[in-house]
Design a protein around this motif. Structure first.
Motif, PDB file in Angstrom:
ATOM      1  N   GLU A   1     -26.404  69.276  70.075  1.00  0.00           N
ATOM      2  CA  GLU A   1     -27.755  69.779  69.825  1.00  0.00           C
ATOM      3  C   GLU A   1     -28.162  69.626  68.361  1.00  0.00           C
TER       4      GLU A   1
ATOM      5  N   PRO B   1     -32.901  80.605  72.554  1.00  0.00           N
ATOM      6  CA  PRO B   1     -32.895  79.280  71.927  1.00  0.00           C
ATOM      7  C   PRO B   1     -32.340  79.287  70.508  1.00  0.00           C
ATOM      8  N   ILE B   2     -32.528  80.370  69.785  1.00  0.00           N
ATOM      9  CA  ILE B   2     -32.036  80.352  68.408  1.00  0.00           C
ATOM     10  C   ILE B   2     -30.539  80.616  68.370  1.00  0.00           C
TER      11      ILE B   2
ATOM     12  N   SER C   1     -31.411  73.205  69.268  1.00  0.00           N
ATOM     13  CA  SER C   1     -31.350  73.986  70.510  1.00  0.00           C
ATOM     14  C   SER C   1     -31.632  73.191  71.764  1.00  0.00           C
TER      15      SER C   1
ATOM     16  N   ARG D   1     -28.524  79.617  70.414  1.00  0.00           N
ATOM     17  CA  ARG D   1     -27.836  78.375  70.811  1.00  0.00           C
ATOM     18  C   ARG D   1     -27.330  77.630  69.588  1.00  0.00           C
TER      19      ARG D   1
ATOM     20  N   TYR E   1     -29.021  82.530  76.576  1.00  0.00           N
ATOM     21  CA  TYR E   1     -30.292  81.905  76.909  1.00  0.00           C
ATOM     22  C   TYR E   1     -31.295  81.955  75.756  1.00  0.00           C
TER      23      TYR E   1
END
Lengths: 648, 372
Positions: free
Chosen positions: B362, A63-64, B10, A66, A61
């Motif tokens: 993404e 964001p970075i 992201s 990801r 979870y």
């Protein structure tokens, strides 16, 4: 049951108070926990109405992180397509470069996390990101060592060079300190000056150390000769050159020669008058006590190990590593109580115990990303063959499945997981089949993407189920056209029949067709179900009738009944539709056709007799039948006359 | 491919659009907008590729796109169009249509107009799949098969065409100021003339019998009768809406859904397509002779038979390269514009020499040197 390796961590559920009973349900990555109503018979008290979601892997979870998942997905897919039949000699450089790609992704991610952690004002986020940075640092450290030892599998000689690179990369605070020193007004008098020189030497960066020493030498003209001697020693230290013609034995002889020279200098107290140079010299001969005196500069036992190897055993063989590693760790850590998980993992790596490395990482790290990707890479290098699990298929697949299942629980990253499942030969497909059906579908575009995934993999059961979901939703919103399109795509005959019925019902109540653009363009899709065929053909009849092509229309109408395409319940409507054709001035139904129509009518009325409709409906029905009979008889008469006339 | 710059953001990107540059200047675009989908919180974001000033400083070295500002978006962003320099229209999976204003001085975004349930079912959301605008008019289409006309300066709805389609309308484009074209999920193109009061299409074109859903449509920038569509099977179709009801040419382009097709706005011999199969194609058609097309146009005008047959109108007698024949003769060249990747390229936009696209991986890819 096997014993657990470590005690599992305890997660406290905030809403649940003591003495309450918790129920739970497993999800693919998460657990749902809720308070149950179980209590003593007359005890009072309300039950918490919350359901708590317990997540196993919090990292997905972030964001970075990801970005890490997305970029590494790309590398992973590339790795899977390396051809199996290439000779292993050609594959090794590819594997090494893939390993480096993974690491550079980790580094990029780390840098970004670092930046955010520094720039954020929220202390909580700063700590959270700081923790993630240290985890990534550890991951990269382990990965790099695995790359040197297992993937690149450097032989004696080059092994040490790789290990030096490894230490230099992960102990880069020297450069920062050096910059600080050099930017000061007089670097040689900076209080960190000797620390920097020593650190350079400890990392085997002798060129840089010499350049630093020059600065000191110019300040002390009296000690010039001493500095010159040190400079000579440093410049003469031999390093193995794996690309060159020199053999390892040649190098060893040369190195021993140099080592003896340094030792001689130490013996005849060449540096006795300068404490710093004396220490340097002791380091150069690999004096363990001197090295251990500088723990703060080494900071880790594995730095100590590499430095010790550099100055004592530069031709160390991979098989001997574990011996030195073990002893270095014991020497270095004697004051500290227990080694940390990271120490054990690195030690296991030095012992070439790949499975221990993977196992310890799985326990110590809070995400599956690292172990899954590393294991996959090592498996491609054919380093994991002998190992079989007593559950699942093999270690690689087990870890990949865990990682991918975690991704699949994420509302957005689920798409990445598909490729991972694809490359798990034994259970991947089953996992994918079970998961893909459960992806929530908010829009048709998302449904189309999910369908494409299923269709590419011939998962017809899932295709049907997804189309059915979409068709049901369309039907619920009274979008018959969409519903029909979806059931045609799923080749779902039963559902197509159901929707066709709805269309026909609508027609009966309203007298017009809706969604003509669809029904008129069914084409071969019409053949999916009998009822759909009838719908299409019946609409064709109306079109012909509208275009005043009566005889064609009549023929079609009759064939709908005689070929049993029309459902019996619809025959009365069809016969009623025939009425205006029968009443036309010119004869449309021939005598034979009229006979057939009559036959249909009789068949219908004889089966209707047993019906129990209310008398009022019965009356209308009877009138209709009477009207039809009359029209049929009149048409028959006209047809006979006309046909007779033509023949005459 | 060396000119391609990738940035991981992201969030899965559903739409990318360049901000319009004023037509008089020969400026390259520098700001683009993106919309995300499938996230817990979706966003629209504005990015700068920083062509100003920095170009002389670091030539050859291209900076990553920089995030200027972002704003929460309710539901997936299904379509995105710039209304003018500052305002952008988004359509959502919740059925909402929203106009956002980008304040360039403060780099902030605000909602300037919103129609929360423009598309809807009685008791459910109906995703709004496409929008096209010509300020102040906005036309939206949706899964509910409706066409809705809005005006940026009015709160209410100007006109609704109920049951415009029995299936989902996937995309919409203007043909002329009063005429739009929609494509649907059963392979039809429908022309709508707003001057007529009736709620029926003025013309229906379709692929013969295949019922392959069409996902995108774009009109030739100079010749309003030429239209390109892309469908579920990845085929690129070029249509002449004046002639016949079937496509003029069909070309195999992608191995999965084609999500977007765009003619280059100023050099329409170039066309770009992107697809679920993870590829982005650059199509280039060249006319037989080296003569510039305006000279060819002149030649054709002199052929009396042809100009007699062609409908009135200055540039319409010009033979268009996209209609001048089949791809098999090698006059059509295609190039892959992205490094190989497996996840869908959902959207692309091209303006001047700049191309931007967004993927399910993404990532945003920007190419500043498209050879057009």
């Amino acid at each position: 049951m096997e014993e657990v390796d470590v005690e599992p961590a305890v997660t406290n559920i905030p809403a649940a108070s003591d003495g309450k009973h918790l129920g739970f349900a497993w999800g693919p990555g998460d657990i749902l926990v809720y308070e149950t109503l179980y209590k003593a018979s007359n005890a009072k008290g309300s039950c918490s109405s919350f359901i708590n979601e317990v997540r196993k892997d919090e990292d997905i979870y972030s964001p970075i992180l990801r970005k890490l998942f997305n970029e590494s997905h790309h590398i992973f897919v590339g790795l899977q397509t390396i051809r199996e039949d290439l000779p292993s000699k050609n594959k090794k450089p590819q594997f090494v470069s893939i390993s480096k790609n993974y690491r550079s992704v980790i580094r990029a991610c780390m840098e970004e996390l670092q930046q955010v952690a520094v720039s954020t004002k929220d202390a909580e986020i700063a700590t959270q990101y700081g923790n993630q940075v240290s985890i990534l640092l550890a991951i990269e450290l382990i990965w790099n060592l695995c790359e040197v030892l297992f993937i690149d599998a450097a032989p004696a000689g080059s092994l040490l060079l790789h290990l030096l690179d490894w230490v230099r990369l992960h102990k880069s605070d020297v450069d920062e300190k050096a910059r600080e020193v050099l930017q000061s007004e007089s670097p040689a008098e900076h209080h960190d000056y000797w620390d920097v020189v020593l650190s350079y030497v400890l990392q085997g960066r002798l060129e840089e150390a010499r350049q630093m020493l020059v600065k000191q030498a110019t300040l002390q003209p009296a000690a010039r000769n001493m500095y010159k001697l040190m400079d000579t020693l440093l410049s003469k230290m031999p390093f193995y050159n794996p690309g060159g013609t020199q053999t390892l034995t040649d190098f060893d002889v040369k190195w021993r020669h140099w080592h003896d020279e340094v030792n001689r200098c130490l013996q005849d107290n060449s540096f006795a008058s300068n404490q710093h140079l004396e220490i340097l010299c002791k380091i150069l001969v690999g004096d363990e006590d001197t090295l251990l005196d500088h723990k703060d500069l080494l900071s880790t036992w594995y730095h100590f190990l590499v430095t010790r190897l550099l100055f004592c055993h530069p031709t160390v063989k991979p098989t001997e590593l574990h011996y030195y590693a073990q002893s270095c760790m014991t020497m270095f850590l004697d004051l500290r109580s227990v080694p940390e998980p990271l120490d054990n993992i690195l030690l296991a790596a030095f012992e070439f115990d790949i499975h221990q490395v993977i196992k310890d990482c799985s326990i110590a790290l809070n995400n599956w990303w690292f172990v899954a990707h590393l294991t996959d890479l090592l498996d491609h290098c054919k380093l994991l063959q002998s190992h079989n699990l007593h559950f699942g298929s093999n270690l690689r697949e087990f870890l990949l499945l865990e990682y991918a299942s975690g991704l699949f629980t994420h509302h957005s990253l689920w798409q990445l997981a598909v490729d991972y499942f694809d490359h798990c030969p034994e259970f991947g497909r089953v996992y994918l089949e079970l998961q893909i059906e459960r992806v929530p579908l908010d829009t048709e575009r998302k449904a189309l993407k999910v369908l494409r995934i299923c269709e590419q993999r011939q998962m017809s059961e899932q295709v049907r189920s997804i189309c059915k979901i979409m068709a049901m939703r369309a039907l619920r919103n009274n979008r018959l056209g969409s519903a029909l399109s979806w059931s045609i795509r799923a080749k779902d005959a039963a559902f197509a029949t159901l929707i066709s019925e709805r269309f026909l019902q609508d027609y009966c109540t309203r007298g017009t067709f809706s969604d003509l653009d669809l029904i008129d363009n069914l084409g071969s899709a019409m053949l999916l179900s009998d009822r759909l065929t009838f719908l299409g053909k019946y609409r064709e009849f109306h079109k012909l009738y509208g275009e005043k092509r009566f005889s064609k229309a009549a023929k079609l109408l009759l064939s709908l009944m005689t070929a049993k395409i029309a459902p019996r319940s619809f025959w009365m409507t069809l016969l009623t539709d025939a009425l205006p054709l029968l009443e036309q001035k010119q004869v449309i139904f021939s005598a034979d056709q009229t006979h057939e129509l009559m036959f249909c009518l009789e068949e219908l009325t004889s089966s209707l007799n047993a019906s129990d409709k209310p008398p009022q409906d019965e009356d209308i029905e009877l009138t209709k039948v009477e009207l039809l009979r009359l029209a049929l008889a009149r048409n028959l008469a006209m047809a006979i006359i006309k046909e007779g006339t033509v023949e005459a | 491919m060396e000119n391609i710059n990738a940035k991981y953001v992201s969030q899965k990107i559903s739409k990318t659009r360049w901000r319009l540059v004023s037509q008089s200047s020969l400026q390259q675009p520098d700001i683009f907008a993106t919309g995300s989908w499938d996230n817990e919180v979706n966003k629209i974001s504005f990015w700068s590729i920083g062509n100003h000033g920095s170009s002389d400083m670091d030539d050859g070295f291209e900076r990553d796109p920089q995030l200027l500002c972002e704003y929460k978006h309710d539901g997936d962003v299904l379509d995105l169009q710039f209304l003018d320099q500052d305002r952008i229209v988004t359509t959502s999976s919740t059925g909402a249509v929203t106009i956002f204003r980008h304040h360039q001085n403060s780099q902030t975004i605000s909602v300037s107009q919103r129609w929360p349930r423009a598309h809807h079912y009685p008791c459910d959301n109906a995703p709004c799949t496409g929008v096209v605008c010509s300020s102040p008019e906005i036309v939206t289409v949706g899964e509910d098969g409706k066409i809705i006309i809005l005006r940026a300066d009015q709160e209410g709805v100007i006109r609704v065409i109920e049951n415009a389609d029995s299936s989902t309308i996937h995309a919409v484009t203007y043909l002329r100021t009063t005429e739009i074209l929609t494509v649907n999920s059963i392979g039809q193109l429908k022309l709508w003339d707003f001057r007529q009061q009736s709620n029926a299409p003025s013309q229906i074109l379709s692929l013969s019998g295949d019922r392959v859903p069409l996902h995108c449509v774009d009109r030739h920038p100079n010749q309003q009768h030429i239209v390109a569509t892309g469908g579920q099977d990845g085929m690129l179709c070029v249509w002449d809406v004046r002639q016949g009801s079937t496509p003029f040419s069909i070309m195999e382009a992608h191995s999965a859904e084609m999500w977007e097709v765009h003619f280059h706005p100023t050099n329409p011999d170039h066309l770009f397509t992107c697809s679920e199969d993870g590829s982005l194609l650059h199509w280039e058609t060249s006319t037989h002779s080296d003569m510039p097309s305006f000279l060819q146009g002149g030649r054709n005008n002199s052929m009396t038979s042809r100009s007699a047959m062609a409908p009135a109108g200055g540039n319409q007698s010009l033979i268009n390269a996209w209609l001048s024949g089949d791809s098999s003769k090698g006059r059509l060249e295609t190039t892959h514009m992205l490094p190989s990747q497996t996840l869908s390229v959902n959207s692309l936009d091209v303006l001047g020499q700049c191309l931007v696209c967004g993927t399910d991986g993404e990532a945003i890819f920007v190419n500043r040197q498209v050879p057009v």
